[in-house]
Design an enzyme around this catalytic site. Structure first.
Site, mmCIF file in Angstrom:
data_model
loop_
_atom_site.group_PDB
_atom_site.id
_atom_site.type_symbol
_atom_site.label_atom_id
_atom_site.label_comp_id
_atom_site.label_asym_id
_atom_site.label_seq_id
_atom_site.Cartn_x
_atom_site.Cartn_y
_atom_site.Cartn_z
ATOM 1 N N ARG A 48 7.255 9.731 7.559
ATOM 2 C CA ARG A 48 7.508 9.182 6.218
ATOM 3 C C ARG A 48 7.050 10.120 5.090
ATOM 4 O O ARG A 48 7.649 10.158 4.022
ATOM 5 C CB ARG A 48 6.766 7.843 6.066
ATOM 6 C CG ARG A 48 7.216 6.766 7.048
ATOM 7 C CD ARG A 48 8.586 6.238 6.698
ATOM 8 N NE ARG A 48 9.038 5.234 7.635
ATOM 9 C CZ ARG A 48 8.719 3.950 7.566
ATOM 10 N NH1 ARG A 48 7.949 3.513 6.602
ATOM 11 N NH2 ARG A 48 9.179 3.103 8.468
ATOM 12 N N GLU A 70 0.817 -1.214 0.000
ATOM 13 C CA GLU A 70 0.000 0.000 0.000
ATOM 14 C C GLU A 70 0.854 1.269 0.000
ATOM 15 O O GLU A 70 0.435 2.312 -0.516
ATOM 16 C CB GLU A 70 -0.915 0.018 1.225
ATOM 17 C CG GLU A 70 -1.807 1.257 1.249
ATOM 18 C CD GLU A 70 -2.670 1.331 2.480
ATOM 19 O OE1 GLU A 70 -3.887 1.394 2.326
ATOM 20 O OE2 GLU A 70 -2.119 1.312 3.605
ATOM 21 N N CYS A 118 -2.159 -2.058 4.817
ATOM 22 C CA CYS A 118 -0.820 -2.038 4.206
ATOM 23 C C CYS A 118 -0.596 -3.190 3.241
ATOM 24 O O CYS A 118 0.250 -3.116 2.354
ATOM 25 C CB CYS A 118 0.266 -2.155 5.283
ATOM 26 S SG CYS A 118 0.038 -1.127 6.708
ATOM 27 N N ARG A 124 13.121 1.569 1.477
ATOM 28 C CA ARG A 124 11.918 1.163 0.759
ATOM 29 C C ARG A 124 11.797 1.805 -0.628
ATOM 30 O O ARG A 124 10.852 1.537 -1.365
ATOM 31 C CB ARG A 124 10.672 1.465 1.612
ATOM 32 C CG ARG A 124 10.709 0.754 2.965
ATOM 33 C CD ARG A 124 9.353 0.711 3.624
ATOM 34 N NE ARG A 124 8.406 -0.016 2.793
ATOM 35 C CZ ARG A 124 7.105 -0.085 3.017
ATOM 36 N NH1 ARG A 124 6.603 0.513 4.062
ATOM 37 N NH2 ARG A 124 6.304 -0.753 2.208
ATOM 38 N N HIS A 138 1.789 5.645 10.489
ATOM 39 C CA HIS A 138 1.105 6.289 9.368
ATOM 40 C C HIS A 138 -0.254 6.830 9.829
ATOM 41 O O HIS A 138 -0.808 6.351 10.827
ATOM 42 C CB HIS A 138 0.852 5.275 8.247
ATOM 43 C CG HIS A 138 2.078 4.826 7.510
ATOM 44 N ND1 HIS A 138 2.437 3.500 7.387
ATOM 45 C CD2 HIS A 138 3.021 5.538 6.834
ATOM 46 C CE1 HIS A 138 3.542 3.414 6.651
ATOM 47 N NE2 HIS A 138 3.929 4.626 6.318
#
Ligand code: GLY
Length: 259
Positions: free
Chosen positions: A134, A68, A254, A88, A167
């Site tokens: 993030r 995701e 996710c 990532r 998140h």
């Protein structure tokens, strides 16, 4: 409606899943158990009538099962992200290829913007965009511009001072029907003031990361009060054991890109 989907991209955890990023201290995940949980998750999506596109596992990126974070898919706007964790960054390459194979036109978040899909909550075409460790302001603004150009509305939610969530969608979820699930520390946020809030009891915060998919709501198993709340609102819940993904800071949303 933002919860009506026909397909989903998923990717199984790789052999080195335990080497991924995590900020929680719940112990090392058991890969065999994670794979069983992943299989049940995929079966639940199929029960929700989604056709799955399953990418091969990717040991070069131990967090890559959390697909995701690599894209934001909306009916009129598809965006490849630029994940905020350096380890990532490479995860988007195969997602871009997978989406091009599906004939989905995409735009991309560009440097210096960073953005994780886990920070984006689509509430019936109104997008909450989390600014987090993030997702930075630049990434949030780039996404808002793409979405607004496509006719959607957006609101930013700064979660950098909200404890215990990685998140935005660690703390909120859209159920459709103008309802947003929220943990107490986000429930009073002014960006949510036009939505009916479905509260998550203290101690059940992990359950906030639920996912409405067509006629069902996927919910993490082990949070009976929240499951009762969903049922009392008329939702059909599918409870899934997420213990191994929780150890790696991951939740139900996710594990798939739904579209
Ligand atoms: N382990 C998921 C993440 O930190 O991005």
């Amino acid at each position: 409606m933002s919860f009506r989907f026909t397909r989903a991209i998923v990717r199984p955890p790789s052999s080195n899943f335990a080497d991924g990023l995590t900020s929680v201290s719940l112990g090392k995940p058991d890969l065999a158990r994670a794979l069983r949980q992943f299989a049940r998750y995929c079966a639940a999506l199929e029960r929700c009538r989604l056709q799955l596109v399953t990418l091969p596992d990717d040991p070069e990126h131990p967090d890559s099962t959390f697909v995701e974070d690599t894209a934001v898919l909306a009916a009129r706007c598809n965006v490849i992200t630029r994940p905020g964790a350096p380890s990532r960054g490479g995860e988007t390459t195969e997602i871009r290829e997978a989406l091009s194979g599906l004939d989905i036109n995409t735009v991309s978040i560009e440097t210096p913007g960073t953005l994780d899909g886990g920070d984006i909550c689509d509430a019936d075409g109104h997008f909450f965009i989390g600014v987090s460790q993030r997702t930075n302001w630049d990434g949030a603004q780039q996404l808002a511009a793409f979405l607004e150009k496509a006719g959607y509305s957006t609101a930013s939610v700064d979660i950098r001072d909200v404890p215990d969530i990685l998140h935005l969608k660690s703390g909120i979820a859209s159920l459709g029907d103008n309802r947003v699930v929220a943990i107490d520390s986000l429930a009073g946020h002014h960006a949510l003031k036009n939505h009916e809030i479905v509260h998550v009891s203290p101690g059940e915060e992990y359950a906030a990361n639920c996912v409405r998919v067509n006629d069902y709501v996927l919910v993490a198993a082990g949070f009976p009060s929240f499951e009762r709340t969903l049922k009392s609102l008329g939702y059909a819940a599918i409870a899934l054991d997420m213990s191994e993904f929780q150890k790696m800071d991951g939740g139900l949303s996710c594990l798939s890109l739904r579209f």
